[in-house]
Enzyme design. Structure first.
Site, PDB file in Angstrom:
ATOM      1  CB  SER A  46      17.784 -38.651  -8.825  1.00 51.47           C
ATOM      2  OG  SER A  46      16.508 -38.077  -8.698  1.00 51.47           O
ATOM      3  NE  ARG A 102      -5.255  -4.710  -2.488  1.00 47.55           N
ATOM      4  CZ  ARG A 102      -5.749  -4.946  -1.281  1.00 47.55           C
ATOM      5  NH1 ARG A 102      -4.965  -4.833  -0.223  1.00 47.55           N
ATOM      6  NH2 ARG A 102      -7.011  -5.289  -1.108  1.00 47.55           N
ATOM      7  CE1 TYR A 110      15.538 -35.768 -12.831  1.00 41.18           C
ATOM      8  CE2 TYR A 110      17.623 -35.683 -14.032  1.00 41.18           C
ATOM      9  CZ  TYR A 110      16.768 -36.321 -13.148  1.00 41.18           C
ATOM     10  OH  TYR A 110      17.136 -37.514 -12.578  1.00 41.18           O
ATOM     11  CG  HIS A 157       1.466 -44.641   1.314  1.00 45.35           C
ATOM     12  ND1 HIS A 157       0.129 -44.908   1.071  1.00 45.35           N
ATOM     13  CD2 HIS A 157       2.169 -45.427   0.459  1.00 45.35           C
ATOM     14  CE1 HIS A 157       0.032 -45.831   0.119  1.00 45.35           C
ATOM     15  NE2 HIS A 157       1.262 -46.158  -0.255  1.00 45.35           N
ATOM     16  NE  ARG A 203      -7.067   3.916   4.361  1.00 46.80           N
ATOM     17  CZ  ARG A 203      -8.294   3.569   3.987  1.00 46.80           C
ATOM     18  NH1 ARG A 203      -8.592   2.305   3.784  1.00 46.80           N
ATOM     19  NH2 ARG A 203      -9.231   4.481   3.800  1.00 46.80           N
ATOM     20  N   GLY A 257      -8.077  -7.382   3.994  1.00 44.66           N
ATOM     21  CA  GLY A 257      -8.999  -7.534   5.115  1.00 44.66           C
ATOM     22  C   GLY A 257      -8.444  -8.261   6.307  1.00 44.66           C
ATOM     23  CE  LYS A 311      -3.711  -0.049   2.528  1.00 41.61           C
ATOM     24  NZ  LYS A 311      -4.810  -0.035   1.535  1.00 41.61           N
ATOM     25  CB  CYS A 361      13.053 -37.859  -8.019  1.00 42.06           C
ATOM     26  SG  CYS A 361      14.018 -38.849  -6.860  1.00 42.06           S
ATOM     27  CG  MET A 419      -2.868  -7.340   9.202  1.00 41.99           C
ATOM     28  SD  MET A 419      -1.169  -6.894   8.798  1.00 41.99           S
ATOM     29  CE  MET A 419      -1.266  -6.640   7.031  1.00 41.99           C
TER      30      MET A 419
END
Length: 891
Positions: A781, A352, A868, A469, A98, A107, A28, A848, A109
């Site tokens: 990996s 914003r 990757y 799991h 504010r 909304g 803000k 992975c 705070m």
């Protein structure tokens, strides 16, 4: 924390800060400074930094003298701009206070308006405006907001007084009360404050200011703000700024108004102005639902007969449209605006980045590119992988649905689904065969539940985390899942699910319906409407840009041909983890797996393995076909053997009958496999060393499947991964085993098949001695699920008891099983990568674990120069976009 600048002024066309200073000024404050510099009409004021909020807590919730001194200097500048003085009984300046964090928390705070009012200044305000009703309306609003936010007088107490006055006067709306009515309400408010707090309402303007600023800082840790940050992964240590700004009034009369607007439709992303306003009102009236707001535009209003701002105040509307266009061109994003009109003059109170749905985000990004407002790279950053893209890939609860959650757990696998409750995998399978939709409700799932999980529409567990799991398997299958629902008690024998609610226990039975919202972690009783996802041309366009810009490859974790095909449709470039143990739980396979495990000697074990090999080979062929031409990383058997055997005498007796064995033999052998800490026990490479015939069978099945696919004209690319390696000699021995099997299986044809042998780095020691292991390994990996457990010493299945408290108390910024711990686990990833590549520059490195689908973690892996990431099929698009964003941000 050392003393530093605490206050930044804005107003009269100049500002100390700018839009780039969100970390210090909050969203803000940065927006107000930037709008001021752009020449928009912004009421003057000043922003107290987020650093001061942190100091506020560090120093016992007190405001520093240096802050107060700087604030008074800035307040004096505001007074000079407007020619009014704060607290002056003849010419008073009123201000608002504010909140404003660097991330939007709408909304969550607190705000206080009309500071500076008391019995003297309200009369001056009435004299200046010649509007008694406006003066008393502003004063009663101030007492109500200040009383609620600062003095902690229940909001309902004030509402009861106001409602009583409306009943007494026979009116429905606040605006129908007269000045005399509002003066009486104000005095009743002050009396109520005295009754509740034991002291008079504060009338000194500076006292009001300091306590209001303290209350706004204090609201950073209120319950709703804390929960919002937790759900949206906003760090608790950021703090909020406090914005002190001269009041402008939309409640002076019918030529005044206040409203909110979005520069584009936040639901659909369509390029038209969208918003609401109220005449003779202050900002909170629009969002509080006290009065029904009016539409901003003719297009928006439809046929309900309401007058739009465009029709009611065309000049103001035209001016607002100009600011809309200017701000969107400047920020290159859809903006959320707040405005007030005071006696015909328009004031801008906020800009914003606007909250939006996934569909809207996608359309806004691609439309702005078509409009040449942004290039591809900037457009990619307008779509949040987790919040926006995930919505597009799964059914979700209809936003229009009126439903209250029964309970909340962990959002383990996204989407929404409804079904009848069942308490066993067998019941789920039976229901699926009958065509019924079910929700599998369990205390926790085990590998034996795999068929039931596949048959269910959704899974709900009372225990476990996001990497349990249930969560891992559900994500891999694309099943909706809520895990770790602490309010749930499951009694499988009685077939009941008991939810602890604020109204007492709610008991549901098998056959009752539940709706599971895996995106947000909510559980609903009964049927709640859902909406299906639709992947548009805009989606394909965005993902094409993502693939162009990203450096990281994206693979999938998949164990079946179906999962592999799904992932490939979502853009996976191979399989980064195929868990072979998941292939063992088929109805016709499990008995032979158990026979292999319960074998008395190697001969019996090899006999059972011979029966399993054709099944494994068939699975591998299907996966190679689905991923033709792409690498498939297959992890040899990893979990401890006890997971496959009976855990009770009854189960042992049933298995003994099935295998034609003595029940005592089955039970004794099962008990001999049980371990005190199986995660650290006889599993992974340790199994391959002690029972090499298991890995021999799996390697044979892989090579035979690859050879069969190749002879059919396919292009299989197997990568064999040895799990839980911690010692370089373990890897060397098992690598030699795999190479021997390749030679025996393929013979002279081995040269025609390209394959790699590598390891999963999940033991901390492996990362430390990665250079030794990399001398023989062709790829690493990182298995970050187990690596996180071992680095922290946490059990991921039990950590749900304490980790939420750690996050809430700021001990750890987030759940390390959900987003990578950069300092500890991440350091292991970086160390292992650097040491491995130092010994073997050609070493291919990926990850992975479940972190491969977490956008924040993907950014870290990009920075670590991994090759990757690999994630569950339905996270593949999310990882592709996150990888592209990481590359864009790094340039």
């Amino acid at each position: 924390m050392e003393s530093s600048r605490a206050v930044y002024f804005f107003g009269d066309g100049v500002a100390d800060g700018d839009g780039s200073m969100k970390e210090l000024l909050g969203g803000k404050g940065a927006g107000l400074a930037e709008m001021t510099k752009l020449g928009l009409p912004v009421p003057p004021g000043f922003t107290i930094t987020t650093a001061e909020c942190i100091r506020f807590y560090d120093e016992g919730r007190t405001l520093r003298p240096q802050l107060k001194e700087q604030a008074l200097e800035a307040l004096s500048r505001v007074e000079s701009v407007l020619g009014r003085k704060f607290g002056d009984p003849d010419n008073p300046l009123l201000v608002s206070v504010r909140s404003g964090a660097r991330a939007s928390m709408p909304g969550m705070m607190d705000t206080v308006l009309n500071l500076g009012l008391n019995d003297d200044t309200v009369r001056a305000l009435i004299t200046q405006t010649d509007n008694p009703r406006f003066g008393w309306d502003s004063y009663r609003r101030f007492i109500q907001m200040f009383g609620d936010v600062v003095l902690e007088v229940p909001h309902a107490d004030f509402e009861a007084i106001l409602d009583g006055k409306k009943r007494e006067r026979g009116v429905r709306l606040d605006t129908e009360l007269t000045a005399d009515d509002l003066e009486q309400v104000t005095r009743s408010y002050r009396e109520r404050v005295r009754q509740v707090t034991g002291r008079d309402f504060p009338v000194d303007a500076q006292e009001q200011l300091w306590t209001a600023i303290s209350a706004v800082f204090g609201s950073w840790y209120n319950d709703r703000a804390f929960s919002y940050r937790r759900l949206n992964r906003i760090p608790h240590d950021w703090g909020t700024a406090a914005n002190v700004q001269a009041m402008v009034f939309g409640n002076m009369g019918e030529d005044c108004a206040t409203g909110v607007a979005f520069t584009r439709d936040p639901s659909t992303g369509e390029n038209h102005f969208y918003g609401e306003y109220l005449t003779n009102a202050q900002g909170e009236d629009v969002v509080a639902g006290i009065r029904t707001p009016h539409p901003l535009t003719r297009q928006q209003k439809g046929d309900d007969g309401q007058r739009s701002l465009e029709e009611e105040m065309p000049e103001i509307y035209s001016e607002l449209v100009g600011y809309r266009e200017k701000l969107e061109r400047h920020y290159k994003d859809m903006q959320d605006l707040e405005f007030t009109m005071e006696r015909g003059k328009l004031w801008m109170l906020q800009t914003r980045a606007g909250k939006r749905t996934g569909a809207a985000a996608l359309r806004i990004a691609t439309d702005m590119w078509r409009e040449k407002l942004v290039d591809e790279a900037a457009a990619l950053l307008l779509v949040d992988p987790d919040r926006h893209l995930d919505q597009l890939l799964h059914p979700m609860i209809d936003p229009k649905a009126d439903a209250t959650p029964l309970a909340q757990g962990l959002n383990a696998s996204p989407g929404a689904a409804t079904g009848e409750i069942v308490f066993s995998a067998a019941a789920a399978v039976a229901a699926g065969e009958e065509g019924r939709h079910v929700v599998l409700v369990r205390t926790e799932t085990s590998p034996e539940d795999i068929e039931g999980m596949s048959a269910a529409r959704a899974i709900l567990t009372s225990r476990g985390g996001r990497t349990s799991h249930a969560a891992v398997v559900a994500r891999g299958m694309g099943k909706v899942c809520v895990a770790g629902c602490g309010a749930l008690q499951v009694d499988s024998s009685a077939r009941t699910a008991t939810f602890t609610t604020t109204n007492g226990p709610r008991v549901l039975h098998e056959g009752d319906r539940l709706t599971i919202d895996g995106t947000n972690g909510f559980v609903f009783e009964g049927v709640v409407p859902t909406v299906e996802p639709e992947l548009s041309e805009d989606y394909e366009l965005l993902m094409g840009w993502a693939d162009t810009h990203r450096r990281l490859g994206v693979r999938t974790n998949a164990d079946t041909p179906h999962d592999s095909e799904t992932a490939r449709r979502f853009g996976a470039e191979g399989i980064g983890l195929c868990r072979t143990e998941h292939m063992f739980f088929g109805e016709e396979r499990l008995p032979w797996v158990r026979k292999m495990i319960l074998a008395r000697d190697e001969s019996e074990r090899r006999e059972a393995l011979a029966r399993l090999k054709p099944m494994q080979r068939s699975d591998f062929e299907g996966i190679f076909d689905a991923m033709d031409g792409l690498p498939v990383t297959i992890r040899l058997l990893d979990p401890p053997l006890h997971e496959f055997v009976p855990h009770s005498r009854e189960e042992a007796e049933a298995l003994a009958r099935e295998l034609d064995m003595q029940s005592d033999d089955v039970w004794n052998r099962s008990e001999s496999l049980r371990e005190m800490n199986p995660m650290l026990g006889h599993r992974g490479a340790r199994l391959g060393i002690t029972f090499p015939e298991i890995y021999e069978m799996q390697a044979e099945a892989i090579f035979e499947a690859a050879d069969a696919c190749r002879k059919r004209g396919g292009h299989p690319v197997p990568e064999i991964m040895l799990p839980l390696i911690g010692i370089s000699e373990e890897f060397r021995r098992l690598r030699a085993l795999v190479l021997r099997v390749a030679e025996e299986t393929l013979g002279a044809e081995q040269e025609g098949l390209s394959f790699l042998i590598g390891t999963m780095i999940e033991v901390p020691r492996a990362a430390i001695v990665a250079d030794r292991i990399a001398e023989d390994a062709e790829f690493f990996s990182f298995g970050t699920n187990d690596l996180t457990q071992l680095v922290f010493g946490y059990s991921r299945d039990d950590s749900g008891v304490f980790l939420p408290h750690y996050v809430e108390q700021g001990i750890t910024p987030r759940d390390p099983f959900q987003s990578i711990d950069r300092e500890g686990v991440g350091a292991m990833v970086r160390m292992g990568t650097e040491r491995g590549r130092a010994a073997n520059p050609k070493l291919k490195v990926g990850i992975c674990g479940e972190h491969g689908g977490d956008p924040a973690s993907v950014g870290f892996f990009h920075a670590c120069a991994l090759d990757y990431v690999s994630c569950s099929p339905y996270r593949v698009p999310i990882a592709r976009l996150a990888a592209a964003q990481a590359a864009v941000r790094a340039t």
